[in-house]
Design a protein around this motif. Structure first.
Motif, PDB file in Angstrom:
ATOM      1  N   MET A 164       0.836  -1.191   0.000  1.00 56.03           N
ATOM      2  CA  MET A 164       0.000   0.000   0.000  1.00 56.03           C
ATOM      3  C   MET A 164       0.875   1.246   0.000  1.00 56.03           C
ATOM      4  N   ALA A 167       2.188   1.725  -3.332  1.00 62.32           N
ATOM      5  CA  ALA A 167       1.132   2.121  -4.265  1.00 62.32           C
ATOM      6  C   ALA A 167       0.845   3.620  -4.166  1.00 62.32           C
ATOM      7  N   TYR A 168       0.958   4.201  -2.983  1.00 63.33           N
ATOM      8  CA  TYR A 168       0.689   5.634  -2.915  1.00 63.33           C
ATOM      9  C   TYR A 168       1.967   6.468  -2.999  1.00 63.33           C
TER      10      TYR A 168
ATOM     11  N   ARG B  74       0.030   8.845  -8.163  1.00 65.60           N
ATOM     12  CA  ARG B  74       0.019   7.858  -7.071  1.00 65.60           C
ATOM     13  C   ARG B  74      -0.949   8.205  -5.943  1.00 65.60           C
ATOM     14  N   LYS B  75      -1.013   9.469  -5.579  1.00 65.31           N
ATOM     15  CA  LYS B  75      -1.856   9.856  -4.437  1.00 65.31           C
ATOM     16  C   LYS B  75      -3.335   9.743  -4.749  1.00 65.31           C
ATOM     17  N   ILE B  77      -4.551   7.027  -6.137  1.00 67.28           N
ATOM     18  CA  ILE B  77      -4.782   5.595  -6.316  1.00 67.28           C
ATOM     19  C   ILE B  77      -4.921   4.918  -4.958  1.00 67.28           C
ATOM     20  N   TYR B  79      -5.142   1.197  -3.199  1.00 64.95           N
ATOM     21  CA  TYR B  79      -4.869  -0.207  -3.501  1.00 64.95           C
ATOM     22  C   TYR B  79      -5.224  -1.046  -2.283  1.00 64.95           C
ATOM     23  N   GLY B 101      -5.262   5.435   5.689  1.00 63.82           N
ATOM     24  CA  GLY B 101      -5.776   5.942   4.419  1.00 63.82           C
ATOM     25  C   GLY B 101      -5.643   7.446   4.257  1.00 63.82           C
ATOM     26  N   TYR B 103      -2.965   9.074   5.276  1.00 66.39           N
ATOM     27  CA  TYR B 103      -1.532   9.408   5.210  1.00 66.39           C
ATOM     28  C   TYR B 103      -1.086   9.984   3.863  1.00 66.39           C
ATOM     29  N   PRO B 104      -1.561   9.417   2.728  1.00 59.01           N
ATOM     30  CA  PRO B 104      -1.049   9.932   1.449  1.00 59.01           C
ATOM     31  C   PRO B 104      -1.232  11.438   1.294  1.00 59.01           C
ATOM     32  N   LEU B 106      -1.253  13.603   3.859  1.00 65.56           N
ATOM     33  CA  LEU B 106      -0.607  14.347   4.945  1.00 65.56           C
ATOM     34  C   LEU B 106       0.824  14.668   4.547  1.00 65.56           C
ATOM     35  N   LYS B 107       1.266  15.864   4.902  1.00 65.01           N
ATOM     36  CA  LYS B 107       2.637  16.246   4.584  1.00 65.01           C
ATOM     37  C   LYS B 107       3.616  15.474   5.475  1.00 65.01           C
ATOM     38  N   GLN B 156      -8.778   7.253   1.490  1.00 57.56           N
ATOM     39  CA  GLN B 156      -7.750   7.843   0.634  1.00 57.56           C
ATOM     40  C   GLN B 156      -8.315   8.866  -0.345  1.00 57.56           C
TER      41      GLN B 156
END
Lengths: 285, 249
Positions: A164, A167-168, B74-75, B77, B79, B101, B103-104, B106-107, B156
């Motif tokens: 995961m 992926a991100y 990516r951010k 997506i 998965y 979820g 986190y992507p 968050l800085k 996400q």
């Protein structure tokens, strides 16, 4: 009591105590990630792999910290390279590389004809900690704790669900080697207190005990650090009082805590689990 | 101008140590579709999904998502891995797992705040798992675990969802909940790609199917793909056996 008085009185003992407490903390913290990522063997490998670096540093007369970190990181890269580029499995690759590094270290030290140093590096001699060593340990502790605090999110995701994370867009490979570097630094800090051979115990035993006590990663990290500290103090006490090897007493103290937790942990302990099963079965009779 | 497709794949090849797992697949999926990837065991379905997302190295091929490279999006997506890829003993609670979820977006160095937690709880409510938020993830049933991971994907706020075998080891009611949510996502204009093991419900769940057996056997609407003669092409091994025992298609 005599131990406390002695700590008050002797500078060498204060240094020993402070250093081993710091080592207990950072080993516990990094150990949590090591066991959650299933890398206990990797911890053992890296700790052995610092030996040639330490030896060469002695030879060149530089601080052993630099040599140790370099040889630890090179070994981690070599392990990754072999397992990614052949059918050889990861644990086999670890076994090949760390023993190779360790053996070269032994050869270098023997050639330098300083077997006392070898003994101390292998088994630790916390009572001989110098002020400069204490400061190095302090510096390493700051770096390790800051790194785990600042990159907690990334370490959590990649330990729990690496795919995961990838992926991100997390650089998972880089994070792995970053953690290996932290692991090497922790190993170096532990050389004086528990020695190369037993570092792995300080990494995994307190973390494993903490793992049986909680369902939250950050609680596990604090518990592991706490158990590491208690083991260090208790171990140092026995080492000083009965004139025993400090590495061995510290590790045995950690093991004793682990055994207690293994038996009595409220949720995962053997005793309570057994009692629950018994109760349940009795209620069905 | 035509809108870029959600995903377009050109000539994708993947192999493991010289054994080809995916051979020359090209296709493009438009936004708002719920797409099932089906095919026999060992057909390279999960491999195809992972290669599409650049999670494993590919030998050849080009993948564009909304007209851009994977790296740039990516951010966007989400998965969801196969359930047996996860360590269910990991010291993490249901709520904290869903919070990942967020986190992507968050800085670096930032922690999830109160509003992130509220959002995670909202996502848990959508999958009907809010009352389990304090449980450790291993204490849940297979279906509940899968719902929690779907909640994480929802958290996400992605435009594309990729799920690898989400219905394996999942109870009927969880499966219904998951399908309902995936259909909702498509209605909101999201694109959902699902690796699906089982042919039986493929025609109910998806509106497009990718039928794979290393090569792309067929791609299109369910009506186009879900025909005996097309399916038989992918499953020829298995169907030969059925012919022998007297079942004909």
């Amino acid at each position: 009591m005599a131990f406390i008085e002695a700590v008050m009185q002797y500078g060498f003992l204060q240094k020993a105590l402070l250093t081993s407490v710091m080592v207990g903390i950072i080993c516990g913290v990094i150990g949590c990630f090591i066991i959650l990522r299933g890398m206990a063997l990797m911890g053992d490998a890296i700790s052995h792999a610092v030996l040639p670096g330490v030896a060469i540093s002695y030879m060149l007369g530089v601080n052993f910290f630099f040599g140790a970190v370099i040889s630890g990181v090179i070994t981690a890269l070599a392990i990754g390279f072999v397992s990614q580029n052949s059918r050889i499995k990861h644990d086999t690759s670890i076994g090949i590389m760390f023993t190779a590094a360790f053996a070269s270290g032994i050869l270098i030290i023997t050639m330098l004809k300083s077997s006392t140093d070898l003994y101390h590096i292998l088994f630790g001699n916390v009572l001989a900690v110098r002020t400069s060593d204490m400061w190095i340990t302090f510096g390493i502790s700051l770096v390790v704790i800051a790194a785990v605090y600042l990159f907690y999110k990334e370490l959590l995701v990649t330990s729990f669900d690496e795919t995961m994370g990838a992926a991100y867009g997390l650089p998972v490979r880089f994070i792995h080697y970053f953690l290996m570097t932290l692991l090497t630094m922790v190993t170096v800090a532990s050389l004086q207190t528990v020695g190369i051979i037993l570092v792995v115990a300080m990494l995994i035993t307190p973390a494993a005990a903490a793992y049986l006590l909680t369902e939250r990663l950050w609680v596990m990290i604090f518990l592991a650090a706490g158990i590491g500290v208690v083991s260090s103090i208790v171990g140092l006490y026995f080492s000083f009082t009965y004139n025993l090897a400090s590495g061995a007493t510290i590790v045995i103290a950690a093991t004793a805590i682990f055994v207690l937790v293994f038996l009595f942990s409220p949720k995962h302990g053997l005793i309570w689990k057994g009692l629950k099963v018994k109760k349940k079965r009795a209620s069905l009779v | 101008m035509m809108k870029d497709p959600a995903i377009s794949i050109q000539d994708l090849y993947v192999s493991y140590y010289g054994n080809e797992a995916v051979k020359g697949v090209s296709l493009s999926v438009n936004t708002g579709n719920l797409v099932g990837i089906i095919g026999p065991n060992g057909a390279g379905k999960s491999t195809f999904l992972k290669a599409m997302l650049n999670l494993i190295p590919k030998d050849k091929g080009d993948v564009k998502v909304m007209g851009r490279t994977i790296k740039e999006v990516r951010k966007n997506i989400a998965y969801v891995p196969q359930r047996n890829d996860i360590d269910w003993d990991f010291p993490i609670t249901v709520l904290d797992a869903v919070l990942i979820g967020t986190y992507p977006h968050l800085k670096l160095f930032r922690r999830p705040k109160k509003k992130d937690k509220e959002w995670a709880i909202e996502c848990l409510q959508r999958v009907g798992m809010e009352e389990f938020s304090k449980r450790q993830i291993g204490e849940l049933s297979g279906g509940q675990q899968q719902r929690v991971f779907l909640a994480r994907a929802l958290a996400q706020k992605a435009d594309l969802f990729f799920l690898d075998e989400p219905f394996v080891g999942v109870d009927v009611s969880s499966e219904e909940t998951i399908v309902k949510i995936l259909k909702e996502l498509c209605r909101q204009g999201k694109t959902v790609i699902v690796v699906h093991h089982d042919l039986s419900k493929a025609n109910d769940y998806f509106n497009q199917l990718i039928l794979l057996n290393k090569e792309l056997i067929s791609f299109g609407t369910v009506e186009e793909v879900f025909k005996p003669e097309v399916i038989a092409k992918a499953y020829k091994g298995q169907f030969a056996f059925m012919n022998e025992i007297g079942v004909s298609l």
